[in-house]
Design an enzyme around this catalytic site. Structure first.
Site, PDB file in Angstrom:
ATOM      1  N   GLY A 106       0.849  -1.185   0.000  1.00 44.99           N
ATOM      2  CA  GLY A 106       0.000   0.000   0.000  1.00 44.99           C
ATOM      3  C   GLY A 106       0.894   1.248   0.000  1.00 44.99           C
ATOM      4  O   GLY A 106       1.462   1.583  -1.023  1.00 44.99           O
ATOM      5  N   SER A 173       6.538  -4.417  -2.105  1.00 41.60           N
ATOM      6  CA  SER A 173       6.028  -3.126  -2.552  1.00 41.60           C
ATOM      7  C   SER A 173       6.254  -2.096  -1.439  1.00 41.60           C
ATOM      8  O   SER A 173       7.391  -1.935  -0.985  1.00 41.60           O
ATOM      9  CB  SER A 173       4.548  -3.268  -2.928  1.00 41.60           C
ATOM     10  OG  SER A 173       4.095  -2.166  -3.649  1.00 41.60           O
ATOM     11  N   TRP A 174       5.214  -1.407  -0.958  1.00 40.68           N
ATOM     12  CA  TRP A 174       5.404  -0.525   0.189  1.00 40.68           C
ATOM     13  C   TRP A 174       5.970  -1.302   1.371  1.00 40.68           C
ATOM     14  O   TRP A 174       6.729  -0.769   2.180  1.00 40.68           O
ATOM     15  CB  TRP A 174       4.094   0.154   0.590  1.00 40.68           C
ATOM     16  CG  TRP A 174       4.109   0.631   2.008  1.00 40.68           C
ATOM     17  CD1 TRP A 174       3.501   0.040   3.078  1.00 40.68           C
ATOM     18  CD2 TRP A 174       4.823   1.769   2.525  1.00 40.68           C
ATOM     19  NE1 TRP A 174       3.773   0.748   4.243  1.00 40.68           N
ATOM     20  CE2 TRP A 174       4.577   1.816   3.929  1.00 40.68           C
ATOM     21  CE3 TRP A 174       5.626   2.750   1.955  1.00 40.68           C
ATOM     22  CZ2 TRP A 174       5.115   2.805   4.747  1.00 40.68           C
ATOM     23  CZ3 TRP A 174       6.166   3.735   2.773  1.00 40.68           C
ATOM     24  CH2 TRP A 174       5.922   3.756   4.145  1.00 40.68           C
ATOM     25  N   ASP A 331       7.495  -5.507 -13.872  1.00 35.87           N
ATOM     26  CA  ASP A 331       6.739  -4.801 -12.849  1.00 35.87           C
ATOM     27  C   ASP A 331       6.541  -3.353 -13.293  1.00 35.87           C
ATOM     28  O   ASP A 331       7.508  -2.606 -13.462  1.00 35.87           O
ATOM     29  CB  ASP A 331       7.518  -4.857 -11.524  1.00 35.87           C
ATOM     30  CG  ASP A 331       6.741  -4.338 -10.332  1.00 35.87           C
ATOM     31  OD1 ASP A 331       5.855  -3.494 -10.517  1.00 35.87           O
ATOM     32  OD2 ASP A 331       7.043  -4.779  -9.208  1.00 35.87           O
ATOM     33  N   HIS A 359       4.126  -7.222 -10.918  1.00 34.11           N
ATOM     34  CA  HIS A 359       4.295  -6.721  -9.553  1.00 34.11           C
ATOM     35  C   HIS A 359       3.760  -7.647  -8.471  1.00 34.11           C
ATOM     36  O   HIS A 359       4.345  -7.754  -7.396  1.00 34.11           O
ATOM     37  CB  HIS A 359       3.592  -5.360  -9.438  1.00 34.11           C
ATOM     38  CG  HIS A 359       3.717  -4.717  -8.103  1.00 34.11           C
ATOM     39  ND1 HIS A 359       4.909  -4.256  -7.596  1.00 34.11           N
ATOM     40  CD2 HIS A 359       2.785  -4.459  -7.129  1.00 34.11           C
ATOM     41  CE1 HIS A 359       4.734  -3.726  -6.394  1.00 34.11           C
ATOM     42  NE2 HIS A 359       3.444  -3.849  -6.079  1.00 34.11           N
TER      43      HIS A 359
END
Length: 382
Positions: A106, A173-174, A331, A359
């Site tokens: 996120g 990711s985050w 990605d 991703h």
């Protein structure tokens, strides 16, 4: 500079039938003569590469690449981390196993039951939690007291609450951003890192995905994302969305949240995933996902304002920690330039490039490498 351990995962054909089982505060490459062994059918090779041999003991452990079966938590709870925020947490797997904490993406994405399946439940004590404002944590979609450093402190509070001396950290990711920030702040508490879809939250990364770069690949999806913002406000779409995601009108917030979330969900897989895209229609999920992401991006992750490469600048603090990086070649959300920049700064880290993935952690090639990474990590802590 010597780049250390870099592995390019070759193209694997995945049959269509193959699948992995799966603010104020709102309260509320094709086959070629070089890579095709004509004596072995391509389909058969692909299936074998994504499954386990029938073996026992350490050899099986090191070769496993498939997700573990679904499991349920053996306990869960709510941890109050400030006067405003409470966090949902859970534990599954082996209560006496090696602790590992899962950091979701996120920010604002929350956790899901499938996240437990990357880890051997007989070896690992698996800790999942929802970050501030996300998932089952409260208040929902809240931006107050919600910064990278608040989250870093929350991870420490949770570790202490669960009486865990040190743990492995897993983030995508985050979650990779937060894992790097946390480990650089508390390197003595981290036994190893598994990172996926590297996001360093630099201006060029935000501009690529939210200000028109990725539109070269997804012009159709991009126009829908762009067109929510009037032409006279398109100098910065992130700012345009910020205004709407923080509107006094809840329906304006929901409309912006759906558009923001749909753009990311439409680009997160190499091949479209309709179920993932439909998540954008869930107003509760989308509001937290979009508002909290945008809040962090507008504020440059709350990193020091004089640095656009804060996490890269602090690699020396964690250079000694055994680390495996998994990155999809295609990605679009967190393009490979960031994983490559991280690996150049940190050649000791083991970089796995998945040649047929985007991703999402749920793509077959990515999921296989994440499981394999956790299996490899077991040898360092057993």
């Amino acid at each position: 500079m010597k780049l250390g351990h870099t592995h390019i995962i070759p193209h694997i054909y995945i049959p269509p039938s193959f699948s992995l089982p799966t603010h104020s505060c709102i309260r509320l490459f094709p086959p070629s003569p070089n890579n095709l062994n004509l004596s072995i059918p391509v389909r058969k090779r692909a299936i074998h590469s994504m499954s386990d041999s029938i073996e026992t003991g350490a050899e099986t452990s090191m070769k496993r690449r498939s997700l573990y079966p679904p499991i349920e938590p053996y306990n869960d709870g709510i941890l109050k981390v400030s006067d405003t925020h409470t966090l949902y947490w859970e534990q599954s797997g082996n209560p006496d196993g090696h602790p590992v904490v899962f950091l979701h993406g996120g920010p604002g994405g929350g956790t899901s039951p499938n996240n437990r399946r990357f880890f051997d439940p007989e070896f690992y004590r698996i800790v999942l939690f929802d970050q501030r404002g996300a998932g089952k944590s409260t208040p929902h979609a809240c931006l107050e007291e919600n910064t990278t450093w608040d989250l870093v402190n929350d991870i420490e509070k949770l570790r202490e609450h669960l009486k865990i001396p040190e743990w492995q950290v897993f983030g995508g990711s985050w979650g990779s951003t937060l894992a790097l920030a946390y480990s650089q702040s508390h390197p003595d508490k981290v036994t190893g890192l598994v990172l996926r879809g590297i996001f360093l939250l630099r201006k060029k990364e935000i501009d690529w995905f939210y200000e028109g770069g990725a539109a070269a690949i997804y012009p159709d999806a991009w126009e829908e994302f762009r067109d929510l913002i009037p032409e006279n406000e398109r100098g910065s779409l992130v700012d345009g969305y910020h205004k709407r995601l923080n509107s006094d009108n809840l329906e304006t917030q929901y409309a912006a949240a759906r558009a923001w979330t749909k753009w990311e969900m439409m680009t997160a897989h190499l091949l479209p995933d309709d179920g993932n895209i439909q998540r954008a229609e869930d107003d509760k999920f989308s509001l937290a996902f979009a508002r909290i992401e945008n809040h962090y991006f507008v504020n440059k992750a709350f990193f020091p304002s004089d640095s656009d490469s804060y996490l890269l600048d602090n690699i020396d603090k964690i250079r000694h920690i055994k680390t495996i990086i998994v990155q999809g070649r295609y990605d679009v959300v967190c393009p490979m330039m960031s994983a490559w920049d991280l690996h150049k700064a940190w050649p000791e880290a083991d970089l796995k490039i998945v040649g047929d993935a985007g991703h999402s952690a749920n793509e077959p090639g990515i999921a296989a490498e994440l499981v394999a990474a956790n299996e490899k990590m077991k040898a360092f802590v057993a």
